[in-house]
Design a protein around this motif. Structure first.
Motif, PDB file in Angstrom:
ATOM      1  N   CYS A 160      28.898  36.455 -14.349  1.00 25.41           N
ATOM      2  CA  CYS A 160      28.244  35.338 -15.060  1.00 25.41           C
ATOM      3  C   CYS A 160      29.274  34.541 -15.873  1.00 25.41           C
ATOM      4  CB  CYS A 160      27.142  35.845 -15.978  1.00 25.41           C
ATOM      5  SG  CYS A 160      26.414  34.480 -16.911  1.00 25.41           S
ATOM      6  N   PRO A 161      29.462  33.253 -15.563  1.00 28.34           N
ATOM      7  CA  PRO A 161      30.454  32.458 -16.303  1.00 28.34           C
ATOM      8  C   PRO A 161      30.061  32.246 -17.758  1.00 28.34           C
ATOM      9  CG  PRO A 161      29.197  31.054 -14.812  1.00 28.34           C
ATOM     10  CD  PRO A 161      28.768  32.455 -14.537  1.00 28.34           C
ATOM     11  N   SER A 162      28.781  32.468 -18.064  1.00 28.47           N
ATOM     12  CA  SER A 162      28.317  32.272 -19.442  1.00 28.47           C
ATOM     13  C   SER A 162      28.227  33.586 -20.208  1.00 28.47           C
ATOM     14  CB  SER A 162      26.944  31.590 -19.438  1.00 28.47           C
ATOM     15  OG  SER A 162      27.047  30.338 -18.843  1.00 28.47           O
TER      16      SER A 162
ATOM     17  N   VAL B  43      16.128  35.458 -17.701  1.00 28.72           N
ATOM     18  CA  VAL B  43      17.270  34.867 -18.411  1.00 28.72           C
ATOM     19  C   VAL B  43      16.791  33.578 -19.093  1.00 28.72           C
ATOM     20  CG1 VAL B  43      19.566  33.857 -18.184  1.00 28.72           C
ATOM     21  CG2 VAL B  43      18.959  35.878 -16.846  1.00 28.72           C
TER      22      VAL B  43
ATOM     23  N   VAL C 257      22.873  39.770 -17.844  1.00 29.35           N
ATOM     24  CA  VAL C 257      21.719  39.623 -16.943  1.00 29.35           C
ATOM     25  C   VAL C 257      21.051  40.976 -16.708  1.00 29.35           C
ATOM     26  CG1 VAL C 257      21.006  38.732 -14.682  1.00 29.35           C
ATOM     27  CG2 VAL C 257      22.964  37.724 -15.837  1.00 29.35           C
TER      28      VAL C 257
ATOM     29  N   VAL D 250      16.461  32.620 -13.915  1.00 29.06           N
ATOM     30  CA  VAL D 250      16.892  33.833 -13.212  1.00 29.06           C
ATOM     31  C   VAL D 250      16.002  34.969 -13.712  1.00 29.06           C
ATOM     32  CG1 VAL D 250      18.768  35.495 -12.942  1.00 29.06           C
ATOM     33  CG2 VAL D 250      19.253  33.043 -12.883  1.00 29.06           C
TER      34      VAL D 250
ATOM     35  N   CYS E  17      22.585  29.382 -19.611  1.00 32.29           N
ATOM     36  CA  CYS E  17      22.485  29.605 -18.155  1.00 32.29           C
ATOM     37  C   CYS E  17      22.555  28.277 -17.411  1.00 32.29           C
ATOM     38  CB  CYS E  17      21.187  30.328 -17.814  1.00 32.29           C
ATOM     39  SG  CYS E  17      20.990  30.542 -16.033  1.00 32.29           S
ATOM     40  N   PHE E  18      23.525  28.199 -16.454  1.00 31.72           N
ATOM     41  CA  PHE E  18      23.740  26.977 -15.676  1.00 31.72           C
ATOM     42  C   PHE E  18      22.956  26.970 -14.367  1.00 31.72           C
ATOM     43  CE2 PHE E  18      28.077  27.561 -17.641  1.00 31.72           C
ATOM     44  CZ  PHE E  18      27.948  26.527 -18.547  1.00 31.72           C
ATOM     45  N   ALA E  19      22.181  28.015 -14.128  1.00 31.09           N
ATOM     46  CA  ALA E  19      21.487  28.168 -12.842  1.00 31.09           C
ATOM     47  C   ALA E  19      22.482  28.111 -11.680  1.00 31.09           C
ATOM     48  CB  ALA E  19      20.405  27.102 -12.671  1.00 31.09           C
ATOM     49  N   CYS E  20      23.669  28.645 -11.906  1.00 29.57           N
ATOM     50  CA  CYS E  20      24.703  28.589 -10.861  1.00 29.57           C
ATOM     51  C   CYS E  20      24.406  29.572  -9.729  1.00 29.57           C
ATOM     52  CB  CYS E  20      26.079  28.873 -11.449  1.00 29.57           C
ATOM     53  SG  CYS E  20      26.271  30.546 -12.093  1.00 29.57           S
ATOM     54  N   GLY E  21      23.600  30.583 -10.004  1.00 27.92           N
ATOM     55  CA  GLY E  21      23.208  31.537  -8.966  1.00 27.92           C
ATOM     56  C   GLY E  21      24.267  32.578  -8.653  1.00 27.92           C
ATOM     57  N   LYS E  22      25.352  32.627  -9.428  1.00 30.16           N
ATOM     58  CA  LYS E  22      26.415  33.603  -9.124  1.00 30.16           C
ATOM     59  C   LYS E  22      25.886  35.025  -9.233  1.00 30.16           C
ATOM     60  CE  LYS E  22      30.402  30.907 -10.050  1.00 30.16           C
ATOM     61  NZ  LYS E  22      31.713  30.751 -10.420  1.00 30.16           N
ATOM     62  N   CYS E  23      25.048  35.248 -10.244  1.00 29.96           N
ATOM     63  CA  CYS E  23      24.494  36.594 -10.430  1.00 29.96           C
ATOM     64  C   CYS E  23      23.611  36.970  -9.234  1.00 29.96           C
ATOM     65  CB  CYS E  23      23.709  36.667 -11.741  1.00 29.96           C
ATOM     66  SG  CYS E  23      22.490  35.364 -11.924  1.00 29.96           S
TER      67      CYS E  23
ATOM     68  N   ILE F 143      26.406  36.102 -19.861  1.00 29.77           N
ATOM     69  CA  ILE F 143      25.031  36.544 -20.158  1.00 29.77           C
ATOM     70  C   ILE F 143      24.866  37.972 -19.608  1.00 29.77           C
ATOM     71  CG2 ILE F 143      22.571  36.122 -19.676  1.00 29.77           C
ATOM     72  CD1 ILE F 143      23.380  33.107 -19.394  1.00 29.77           C
TER      73      ILE F 143
HETATM   74  S1  SF4 Z   1      22.642  31.706 -12.961  1.00 30.66           S
HETATM   75 FE1  SF4 Z   1      24.828  31.655 -13.493  1.00 30.66          FE
HETATM   76  S2  SF4 Z   1      24.864  31.207 -15.696  1.00 30.66           S
HETATM   77 FE2  SF4 Z   1      22.752  31.840 -15.202  1.00 30.66          FE
HETATM   78  S3  SF4 Z   1      22.741  34.035 -15.591  1.00 30.66           S
HETATM   79 FE3  SF4 Z   1      23.231  33.818 -13.434  1.00 30.66          FE
HETATM   80  S4  SF4 Z   1      25.470  33.787 -13.342  1.00 30.66           S
HETATM   81 FE4  SF4 Z   1      24.877  33.468 -15.484  1.00 30.66          FE
END
Ligand code: SF4
Ligand code: SF4
Length: 365
Positions: free
Chosen positions: A245-247, A257, A251, A228, A262-268, A249
């Motif tokens: 961010c579930p972790s 990042v 951002v 990210v 980071c789970f690469a979940c893309g929520k951010c 972080i």
């Molecule tokens: S991709 Fe997910 S885990 Fe990584 S910084 Fe964004 S929200 Fe957080």
């Protein structure tokens, strides 16, 4: 009012959730087949169905031992071959797209994500663990990882590795795991329940502090080209990315990042209101990974890898169903009162296992 399903392919959330559900269904189907396979063995019957090889994905320690055996001999052992290959697929994925295995494939990651949603419903802006508590706790999973790597790669020699791989303990590791969960003890139930409750109050409690597999993938993910990345010129520092961010972080305070969490979940990326402020991209933002492409990579590695493994004969293991029956006797896993046809069952056993069974029947009288 019924909410319409909006399959928005421009958002990571929608496409990722879709893939998570597909993998969850796959795991349930594998679990169901494996349950039936084991249930028939327990009553002394040769199972009509084949054992689903995907179940070996739940044996990471055995996979690590298989990896060392492979380094030593260049042989993929035929006890849990798919365990080793699934381990390699997951590692490749982490080398490419951070810990995307956790946010796309892992069913525990999926459950954690649901618990994070509950957390955010209760605590609107999300609770953060004080860093003086958070950092030492995060060391637990690395401690466990070091323990396993040290024990396997430094303490087990070639002879011990081979002996373990072909032991009945390792051959039946998946069956014992299933029995552990289907006949769960009170202590294990309380432990699992406590972890769920803790995960409601502390986001991703299991993944963040206790999962050694996640620790390993986190280390690999440092090498991942896709991360990210934030464009400081466009970002308005609104902090929305930090909240979702579930972790946990921060951002909004970083350009790239790098975090192993980071789970690469893309929520951010999904939540950012400023176009072009955040993306999941390669260094210098030369290539931006879109949600559909990320899903494609995940599915391709797993389905393509499994297809190749089948074609090369490295997917199904080399343990026959009759051998399984014999190992079940040796490990006292036969449900003696429920044996269906004793004569037929005994006919499948070698002399040593026949003697063991007779002894077990006398002991349980
Ligand atoms: S991709 Fe997910 S885990 Fe990584 S910084 Fe964004 S929200 Fe957080
Ligand atoms: S959500 Fe976007 S604009 Fe807001 S702080 Fe994060 S990157 Fe910047």
């Amino acid at each position: 009012m019924i909410k319409k399903w909006n399959f928005n392919t421009t958002k990571f959330g929608c496409t990722r959730n879709f893939i998570q559900v597909i993998f969850l269904i796959t795991v349930i189907v594998i679990g169901y087949k494996f349950y039936n396979f084991t249930a028939q063995l327990e009553i002394g019957v040769i199972p009509e169905i084949d054992r689903p090889p995907g179940v070996e994905g739940f044996l990471p320690i055995s996979a690590l031992i298989s990896l060392k055996y492979f380094f030593q001999t260049r042989i993929i052992n035929d006890v849990h071959p798919s365990g080793l290959l699934i381990f390699l697929f997951i590692s490749v994925l982490s080398l490419l797209i951070k810990k995307s295995f956790c946010s796309y494939v892992c069913p525990i990651g999926f459950l954690s994500e649901i618990l994070v949603k509950i957390h955010l419903k209760i605590f609107k802006r999300g609770l953060r663990v004080n860093k003086f508590i958070d950092y030492p706790l995060r060391l637990i999973k690395y401690g466990l990882l070091i323990f396993f790597i040290y024990s396997i790669f430094f303490k087990m020699n070639k002879f011990v590795i081979k002996q373990f791989l072909y032991s009945s303990y390792n051959i039946l590791a998946d069956i014992k795991m299933l029995i552990f969960f289907s006949d769960i003890t009170m202590t294990a139930t309380i432990t699992i329940f406590s972890l769920i409750i803790l995960s409601v109050f502390i986001r991703n409690f299991w993944c963040r502090y206790l999962c050694p597999y996640g620790a390993f993938l986190g280390l690999l993910s440092f090498l991942s080209p896709f991360k990210v990345r934030r464009n400081e010129k466009v970002c308005t520092s609104c902090g929305r990315c930090d909240t979702v961010c579930p972790s946990s972080i921060k951002v909004s305070k970083t350009r790239n990042v790098l975090s192993d969490e980071c789970f690469a979940c893309g929520k951010c990326v999904d939540t950012c209101p400023e176009k072009g402020a955040l993306d999941l991209s390669s260094p210098s933002k030369k290539f931006s990974l879109k949600p559909v492409m990320a899903c494609f990579v995940v599915v391709f590695i797993f389905s393509g890898g499994a297809f190749l493994a089948r074609k090369t004969g490295n997917w199904q293991n080399g343990i026959s169903k009759t051998d399984y029956l014999n190992y079940m006797v040796e490990n006292d896993l036969i449900n003696i009162p429920k044996i269906q046809d004793l004569n037929k069952f005994i006919g499948h056993l070698d002399n040593r296992r026949k003697r063991i069974l007779m002894q077990q029947m006398m002991d349980k009288r």
